[in-house]
Design an enzyme around this catalytic site. Structure first.
Site, short mmCIF file in Angstrom:
data_model
loop_
_atom_site.label_atom_id
_atom_site.label_comp_id
_atom_site.label_asym_id
_atom_site.label_seq_id
_atom_site.Cartn_x
_atom_site.Cartn_y
_atom_site.Cartn_z
N GLU A 12 -5.08 2.34 -3.86
CA GLU A 12 -3.45 2.62 -3.97
C GLU A 12 -2.97 1.12 -3.45
OE1 GLU A 12 -4.67 4.05 0.09
OE2 GLU A 12 -5.70 4.05 -1.90
N ASN B 228 -3.60 13.21 -3.78
CA ASN B 228 -4.79 13.22 -4.53
C ASN B 228 -5.52 14.74 -4.10
OD1 ASN B 228 -4.71 11.21 -6.30
ND2 ASN B 228 -6.26 10.08 -4.90
N ASP C 106 0.85 -1.10 0.02
CA ASP C 106 -0.08 -0.14 -0.06
C ASP C 106 0.96 1.25 -0.10
OD1 ASP C 106 -2.98 0.87 0.51
OD2 ASP C 106 -1.54 2.05 1.77
#
Length: 570
Positions: free
Chosen positions: A479, A444, A436
């Protein structure tokens, strides 16, 4: 770059389908169609060829039969004269004229040349040479006890030879030449030294010498060709000779001269209706005697190589055919002549004939069908190729994440489950890494989703270039990534995870035109060797749990054991 492990236990049909796609199937089908169409066309060509060969033989056979019948007519006359003379030897006539001729012979036999003639209107004169001339060679002899009978039989032959002459005969001259020093001929000889020279010419010819009992043990008709280099075409002739024997004694030879010019005229007349092809008559040594070609046209003669090929074929059979370059040569041995008759058919004549027209039409049809087949193959092949590309594209999209180009969750779980089952049966190690990206949500939020997408793509590329060729990786969440390591122990999985972590952490990403970003990743590792459990979902769940422990421990870490035993690696 996605990695995929091929399974050895796939079904044979799937392996075959993978090896032979739709393009191969289309190619194979069209190849089979073209092959069968070519075979059918070839079969038609073979039938046409057989018909052509049969046609050539029929044309040749009709002319050969006509020529053979004419030669048989002449040979029957020669045999008739021989049989008549043989009867005269066995039972001579007691005519006073014949006895008088014997007496005259005894009186004149010592002369250098002499002539006996009974009746100018009914018989032919007899010409002879001296005893001294006969004694010069062992081939000639007047020691026969039946010399008188032979003399009277020859005079009787004069009657028969005069009566046997016919305009239908090809022969120019018929003669009897005796070993006793005299001869009789249908062509007169001027009284004088010409008698000696003519007799000498006769007895030195091969047709006389070769009729000895040693050289012609069968005592049948033999043919000879005049092969002197100084002989013109008009003077060329062939000679049929037949020995005369009685009580195992060789008396002489009956012969018949046939001009080659007569054979040529007869051959041209026989082949007049056959506008195609050229007929050629050869002797037993394959020397060309004559042909049916018009005077203003050059004959299609054979060279030495073609002559040798033809001679080899003639030894095998009495008739046949042979392709020599652009010519087709059919040949047949004649029954009443020691030679062969050829029919030479050129390529131009073949094309202009019926068989040529059929061959051209058949070739055009095959060419048209083949062209249409190739065009259809090209169109269908292009359509199938496009469909296959579209199918592969759709299949790839169904199995892969379009952003990271790694396997999506469904494809990864399906492939990983099959691999886990296989390695469980083989009792080989099997490990899973759950990865991860740290602080991805802030990327973002700060730089926008395009920057986030760039980060995901960058991380996926680093993962794909670091793992082994037979490992598989996929994106299982926003992710979050999962890496399947078949055949890897827990220690090996830890090494691979460390390399991935370092590479991700060491690389900076250009998120905007002027801004770079360094990211990190946390990972959890699980292995089937820990609990002997090869269930992929359980292994993935355990790795995900350890990933959570890694994040709780400060991120950019790897957790390979439960929280109470984990070791951190920075």
């Amino acid at each position: 770059m996605p990695h995929e492990t091929l399974l050895d236990n796939q079904g044979w049909f799937k392996k075959l389908a993978r090896r032979f796609g739709p393009g191969h199937v289309v190619n194979t089908c069209f190849l089979i169609v073209m092959l069968f169409s070519t075979l059918l066309t070839w079969r038609e060509v073979m039938i046409l060829k057989d018909a052509y060969v049969a046609s050539q033989r029929n044309h040749l056979g009709s002319v050969a039969n006509v020529l053979d019948r004419q030669l048989q007519f002449n040979m029957d006359r020669l045999i008739f004269l021989r049989n008549g003379m043989h009867e005269a030897l066995v039972a001579p006539l007691a005519f006073s004229a014949l006895q008088s001729a014997v007496t005259q012979f005894e009186q004149r036999r010592v002369r250098h040349f002499w002539q006996l003639e009974l009746d100018k209107r009914r018989t032919l004169p007899l010409y002879g040479v001296s005893d001294q001339f006969v004694a010069r060679t062992t081939l000639l002899s007047r020691e026969s006890r039946d010399l008188a009978n032979e003399l009277t039989a020859t005079l009787e032959l004069g009657y028969l030879a005069r009566l046997a002459r016919s305009s239908a005969m090809l022969a120019l001259e018929t003669m009897y030449v005796s070993r006793s020093g005299f001869y009789l001929s249908t062509l007169p000889t001027a009284y004088g030294s010409d008698i000696v020279s003519r007799y000498y010419q006769y007895v030195t010819q091969p047709w006389f010498i070769e009729q000895s009992q040693r050289r012609n043990s069968q005592r049948g008709v033999r043919w000879f060709t005049s092969a002197q280099p100084y002989v013109t075409d008009e003077q060329k002739k062939v000679t049929a000779s037949l020995p005369l024997d009685h009580d195992n004694y060789w008396y002489g030879v009956l012969a018949m001269d046939i001009p080659v010019a007569s054979l040529q005229r007869f051959l041209r007349d026989a082949a007049e209706k056959d506008i195609e092809g050229e007929y050629q008559l050869y002797d037993n040594h394959l020397r060309l005697l004559t042909d049916s070609a018009p005077e203003q046209q050059t004959a299609n003669t054979l060279n030495d190589r073609e002559r040798a090929l033809l001679a080899r074929e003639i030894e095998k059979d009495t008739l046949g055919g042979l392709r020599l370059g652009t010519h087709y040569v059919s040949w047949e041995r004649l029954d009443h002549f020691d030679g062969i008759l050829l029919r030479v058919h050129t390529l131009r004549e073949g094309i202009q004939g019926n068989f040529g027209s059929i061959s051209i039409a058949l070739t055009l049809l095959w060419g048209l069908f083949t062209a249409m087949l190739l065009i259809s193959w090209g169109v269908i092949r292009h359509m199938v190729k496009n469909m296959f590309v579209l199918q592969n594209s759709l299949q790839w999209q169904a199995w892969h994440d379009p952003l990271t180009r790694l396997y999506n969750r469904g494809a990864l779980f399906e492939k990983a489950s099959r691999l886990a089952k296989r390695y469980r049966e083989a009792r080989q190690p099997f490990s899973v890494i759950q990865l991860d990206l740290d602080y991805f949500k802030s990327v973002n939020d700060r730089f926008g989703h395009q920057a986030g997408d760039r980060v995901l793509s960058h991380a996926a590329g680093l993962i794909g270039s670091t793992i082994r060729a037979h490992d598989i990786a996929g994106r299982v969440g926003g992710e979050e990534f999962c890496i399947v390591l078949p055949g890897a122990t827990k220690a090996q999985a830890l090494q691979i995870a460390e390399r991935i972590r370092q590479r991700i952490n060491d690389k900076e990403i250009l998120v905007t035109k002027s801004t770079t970003l360094r990211i990190s990743a946390s990972m959890g590792i699980s292995s089937a060797e820990e609990y002997g459990d090869y269930d992929f979902e359980q292994l993935q769940s355990l790795a995900d749990k350890r990933l959570y422990y890694a994040k709780q421990s400060g991120r950019n870490r790897i957790c390979a054991s439960d929280a109470t035993q984990e070791r951190e690696k920075k």
